[in-house]
Design an enzyme around this catalytic site. Structure first.
Site, PDB file in Angstrom:
ATOM      1  N   ASP A  61       4.105  17.200  -3.443  1.00 32.98           N
ATOM      2  CA  ASP A  61       3.603  18.150  -4.443  1.00 32.98           C
ATOM      3  C   ASP A  61       4.552  19.341  -4.529  1.00 32.98           C
ATOM      4  O   ASP A  61       4.838  19.981  -3.517  1.00 32.98           O
ATOM      5  CB  ASP A  61       2.198  18.621  -4.030  1.00 32.98           C
TER       6      ASP A  61
ATOM      7  N   ASN B 141       4.172  21.945  -6.963  1.00 36.98           N
ATOM      8  CA  ASN B 141       3.643  23.165  -7.598  1.00 36.98           C
ATOM      9  C   ASN B 141       2.326  23.623  -6.967  1.00 36.98           C
ATOM     10  O   ASN B 141       1.573  24.379  -7.579  1.00 36.98           O
ATOM     11  CB  ASN B 141       3.447  22.928  -9.107  1.00 36.98           C
TER      12      ASN B 141
ATOM     13  N   ASP C 296      -0.581  22.404  -6.388  1.00 32.66           N
ATOM     14  CA  ASP C 296      -1.946  22.101  -6.859  1.00 32.66           C
ATOM     15  C   ASP C 296      -2.588  20.991  -6.031  1.00 32.66           C
ATOM     16  O   ASP C 296      -3.663  20.508  -6.359  1.00 32.66           O
ATOM     17  CB  ASP C 296      -1.923  21.709  -8.349  1.00 32.66           C
TER      18      ASP C 296
ATOM     19  N   ASP D  21       3.633  15.000  -7.623  1.00 33.09           N
ATOM     20  CA  ASP D  21       4.084  15.006  -9.016  1.00 33.09           C
ATOM     21  C   ASP D  21       5.489  14.417  -9.145  1.00 33.09           C
ATOM     22  O   ASP D  21       6.155  14.135  -8.143  1.00 33.09           O
ATOM     23  CB  ASP D  21       4.042  16.441  -9.565  1.00 33.09           C
TER      24      ASP D  21
ATOM     25  N   ASP E 104       5.454   0.986 -13.771  1.00 31.11           N
ATOM     26  CA  ASP E 104       4.259   0.154 -13.621  1.00 31.11           C
ATOM     27  C   ASP E 104       3.673  -0.066 -15.018  1.00 31.11           C
ATOM     28  O   ASP E 104       3.192   0.873 -15.638  1.00 31.11           O
ATOM     29  CB  ASP E 104       3.248   0.863 -12.723  1.00 31.11           C
TER      30      ASP E 104
ATOM     31  N   ASP F  63       0.989  -5.113 -13.879  1.00 28.97           N
ATOM     32  CA  ASP F  63      -0.344  -5.081 -13.293  1.00 28.97           C
ATOM     33  C   ASP F  63      -1.197  -6.241 -13.794  1.00 28.97           C
ATOM     34  O   ASP F  63      -1.289  -6.479 -14.998  1.00 28.97           O
ATOM     35  CB  ASP F  63      -0.993  -3.746 -13.669  1.00 28.97           C
TER      36      ASP F  63
ATOM     37  N   GLU G 285       2.116  -8.871 -10.782  1.00 30.72           N
ATOM     38  CA  GLU G 285       0.998  -8.884  -9.823  1.00 30.72           C
ATOM     39  C   GLU G 285       0.091  -9.991 -10.329  1.00 30.72           C
ATOM     40  O   GLU G 285      -0.641  -9.799 -11.300  1.00 30.72           O
ATOM     41  CB  GLU G 285       0.264  -7.562  -9.769  1.00 30.72           C
TER      42      GLU G 285
ATOM     43  N   HIS H 169      -0.648  -0.118  -2.489  1.00 26.46           N
ATOM     44  CA  HIS H 169      -1.672   0.927  -2.665  1.00 26.46           C
ATOM     45  C   HIS H 169      -3.069   0.348  -2.830  1.00 26.46           C
ATOM     46  O   HIS H 169      -4.029   1.080  -3.078  1.00 26.46           O
ATOM     47  CB  HIS H 169      -1.337   1.733  -3.923  1.00 26.46           C
ATOM     48  N   ASP H 170      -3.196  -0.985  -2.690  1.00 28.05           N
ATOM     49  CA  ASP H 170      -4.498  -1.652  -2.873  1.00 28.05           C
ATOM     50  C   ASP H 170      -5.072  -2.201  -1.574  1.00 28.05           C
ATOM     51  O   ASP H 170      -6.084  -2.914  -1.594  1.00 28.05           O
ATOM     52  CB  ASP H 170      -4.351  -2.825  -3.854  1.00 28.05           C
TER      53      ASP H 170
HETATM   54  O1  TEU Z   1      -4.813  -4.441  -8.757  1.00 32.36           O
HETATM   55  C1  TEU Z   1      -5.426  -5.631  -9.105  1.00 32.36           C
HETATM   56  C2  TEU Z   1      -5.974  -6.184  -7.913  1.00 32.36           C
HETATM   57  O2  TEU Z   1      -5.697  -7.273  -7.564  1.00 32.36           O
HETATM   58  C3  TEU Z   1      -6.737  -5.279  -7.104  1.00 32.36           C
HETATM   59  O3  TEU Z   1      -7.679  -4.642  -7.815  1.00 32.36           O
HETATM   60  C4  TEU Z   1      -7.410  -6.051  -6.104  1.00 32.36           C
HETATM   61  O4  TEU Z   1      -8.206  -6.998  -6.701  1.00 32.36           O
HETATM   62  C5  TEU Z   1      -8.291  -5.220  -5.355  1.00 32.36           C
HETATM   63  O5  TEU Z   1      -7.723  -4.074  -4.887  1.00 32.36           O
HETATM   64  C6  TEU Z   1      -8.633  -6.107  -4.274  1.00 32.36           C
HETATM   65  O6  TEU Z   1      -9.428  -5.450  -3.485  1.00 32.36           O
HETATM   66  C7  TEU Z   1      -4.182  -3.787  -9.809  1.00 32.36           C
HETATM   67  C8  TEU Z   1      -3.694  -2.444  -9.297  1.00 32.36           C
HETATM   68  O7  TEU Z   1      -2.772  -2.676  -8.269  1.00 32.36           O
HETATM   69  C9  TEU Z   1      -4.908  -1.706  -8.806  1.00 32.36           C
HETATM   70  O8  TEU Z   1      -4.544  -0.495  -8.195  1.00 32.36           O
HETATM   71  C10 TEU Z   1      -5.799  -1.430  -9.999  1.00 32.36           C
HETATM   72  O9  TEU Z   1      -6.972  -0.825  -9.557  1.00 32.36           O
HETATM   73  C11 TEU Z   1      -6.147  -2.738 -10.703  1.00 32.36           C
HETATM   74  O10 TEU Z   1      -5.035  -3.596 -10.906  1.00 32.36           O
HETATM   75  C12 TEU Z   1      -6.649  -2.438 -12.103  1.00 32.36           C
HETATM   76  O11 TEU Z   1      -5.585  -1.934 -12.867  1.00 32.36           O
HETATM   77 CA    CA Z   2       1.542  18.934  -8.055  1.00 34.07          CA
END
Ligand code: TEU
Ligand code: CA
Length: 533
Positions: A23, A25, A27, A31, A100, A197, A238, A311-312
């Site tokens: 970050d 700034n 907040d 960013d 993305d 995605d 994905e 991140h999932d």
């Molecule tokens: O993720 C799709 C997906 O496979 C995940 O939602 C997964 O099913 C879930 O996390 C399993 O627990 C993509 C993105 O990576 C995710 O961050 C988004 O939330 C999702 O699509 C919808 O855009």
């Molecule tokens: Ca920021």
């Protein structure tokens, strides 16, 4: 695309979750200027390309995966000028930027949906799926039905994810054109590729009663990326495909669709029964799944994406190995096992520090719609609050979305303000500053690992040959190219005597400081990389 496929294997891709990276700034929200500020850090690690999670206009119901304008930047992340400067600074460092692309759904705040829900004869009417009654019982990935009644329109619309993420109707040629134009818009700005995605949801199989893998899937992906304008791009899907023939239909060079795709089996089957429930930690499962996919990708001459985190999911390290006494050894073992295989390596922010999952007792410390919806569904289903908290602590996506810990200082030096989400539970212990001061630095090991990969063409372009047997509790494989050969050894949980190939020569990398000629047993999570004579 033939040519590009080989080049991409020389890349190291780093996934940035901008909301939690840095970050600038105060907040409390990461960013784009924060990413720009850390480009030299990434260059020093050996990164060639950055995959940036969505940074477009969004009401953030699903943290940017609900896009309201694909051609403009989310207010919290900065301005369009900031985005252009980030792209320019990346190119100045001879790095690449992968955006993305979210083609399956938009935000319900997107102009297309705002118009579409007005009436059946609105020009945007068929940009989404509308029915008088739900035609099937499809479920949302975030719990509940995938069909939502909409008062203004007087019909039901489809949302594979949140209610606020209506699915686009790709069977409408206007939608295909819109997405082509969006891809071209960012290509004209110098973007080098796209992470796509849930792209295998863009064609629905209503007949087969499946909310993905529809009859026009390959036609639509080819419409996006089978064009001269996009031939140079790195595109990674994905996808949910687990059949090699289907994967080939997506990624074989002559198909002009995707460069590669994520194969998730090793994530789904290691250390967990399902996303919310653990099983005993061990690395053999991941070794065997990845070994099988290595062989299949090699036989079919397609590119394998080498990754364990995103991140999932909670950190792979947290559910597969030791995050306490042997955290350094475990983190470096997993990365050696996976990133020295045959394919394109992709590392997630924090993984280079050996970051681990967190544990919190209050829902206030969570942000992710998937986890919060799951918590409430569990409670409604009779699960006790403590058990429900255990499950979202174990499987929740917030584990990998907590701010990057740059220092041991306040809020890990991520922000001078109040972080948008609670910091990781162990950030005072696990952060870059403390790591670099340690004689067991996970960062320094990754830097050495990626430098070795760059220096040894055999590790980028060589074939993969497994030498380990299913019963072995270690991984042992060869990478070979034009008579040159390198042997990779990764021991797992137990101290083990490992019979190494006779021709082993000098040690190129070790996480226990093993010296040439040292024939002793391999300690827990010990790795060694040998040049073969
Ligand atoms: O993720 C799709 C997906 O496979 C995940 O939602 C997964 O099913 C879930 O996390 C399993 O627990 C993509 C993105 O990576 C995710 O961050 C988004 O939330 C999702 O699509 C919808 O855009
Ligand atoms: Ca920021």
């Amino acid at each position: 695309m033939e040519e590009n496929f080989r080049n991409f294997r020389n890349w190291l891709i780093y996934q940035v979750y901008p909301r939690s990276f840095f970050d600038t700034n105060g907040d409390g929200i990461g960013d784009l200027n924060g990413v720009t500020a850390k480009l030299d850090y990434l260059k020093d690690l050996g990164v060639d390309a950055i995959w940036l999670c969505p940074c477009f206009k969004s009401p953030n119901v699903d943290n940017g995966y609900d896009i309201a304008d694909y051609r403009d930047i989310m207010d919290e992340f900065g301005t369009f000028e900031d985005a252009k400067r980030l792209i320019a600074e990346i190119k100045k460092r001879d790095m690449k930027i992968i955006m993305d692309l979210v083609p399956n759904h938009t935000s319900d705040q997107h102009e297309w949906f705002v118009e579409s829900r007005k009436s059946k004869d609105n020009p945007y009417s068929d940009y989404y799926y509308w029915f008088d009654q739900p035609p099937n019982d499809w479920k949302s990935s975030f719990c509940g039905s995938a069909w939502q009644y909409d008062e203004p329109r007087g019909q039901y619309y489809l949302h594979s994810y949140a209610v606020q993420q209506p699915d686009l109707n790709w069977d409408n040629p206007k939608v295909v054109k819109e997405m082509q134009d969006i891809v071209d818009f960012w290509v004209d700005l110098g973007v080098d590729g796209f992470r796509c995605d849930v792209i295998d949801r863009i064609s629905k199989d209503f007949e087969g009663n499946r909310n993905l893998f529809g009859p026009n899937l390959h036609k639509y992906i080819n419409a996006l990326f089978g064009r001269e304008k996009t031939a140079h791009l790195f595109t990674i899907g994905e996808c949910h495909a687990t059949d090699i023939d289907e994967i080939c239909r997506h990624t074989q060079a002559d198909r002009n669709e995707l460069t590669t795709l994520f194969q998730f089996n090793h994530l789904r089957q290691t250390g967990r029964i399902d996303k919310w429930n653990p099983k005993p930690k061990e690395l053999r499962t991941a070794r065997d799944i990845l070994t099988d996919w290595q062989i299949l990708h090699q036989e079919r001459d397609i590119l394998h994406t080498l990754f364990t985190d995103n991140h999932d999911n909670n950190f792979f390290l947290e559910r597969a190995a030791d995050v306490r006494e042997l955290r350094y050894e475990s983190a470096t073992c997993i990365s050696t096992l996976v990133f020295l295989m045959n394919g394109v390596p992709l590392i997630y922010q924090g993984q280079e520090l050996g970051c681990c999952g967190s544990h919190y007792d209050s829902l206030d410390d969570f942000n992710d719609i998937e986890s919060i919806n799951m918590y409430h569904e569990l409670i409604e289903g009779g699960t006790t609050p403590d058990e429900a908290m255990e499950k979202i602590n174990f499987g929740g996506r917030d584990n990998t979305r907590r701010p990057m810990p740059w220092t041991a200082g306040e809020n890990g030096g991520f922000t001078t303000g109040k972080p948008w989400i609670t910091m990781a539970s162990r950030y005072k212990e696990i952060n870059l500053e403390t790591d670099l001061a340690s004689d067991k630095s996970v960062f320094k090991f990754h830097k050495a690992l990626f430098a070795l990969r760059k220096a040894e063409e055999v590790l980028c372009q060589g074939t993969f040959t497994p030498l380990h047997k299913a019963k072995d509790n270690f991984a042992l494989y060869l990478r070979e190219l034009d008579g040159r050969s390198i042997c990779v050894v990764c021991n797992f949980e137990e101290t083990t005597k490992i019979d190494l190939p006779e021709a082993k020569g000098e040690i190129l990398l070790s996480n226990y400081g093993r010296r040439d000629g040292d024939e002793s047993e391999f300690r827990p999570y010990e790795i060694a990389v040998y040049r073969m004579k």
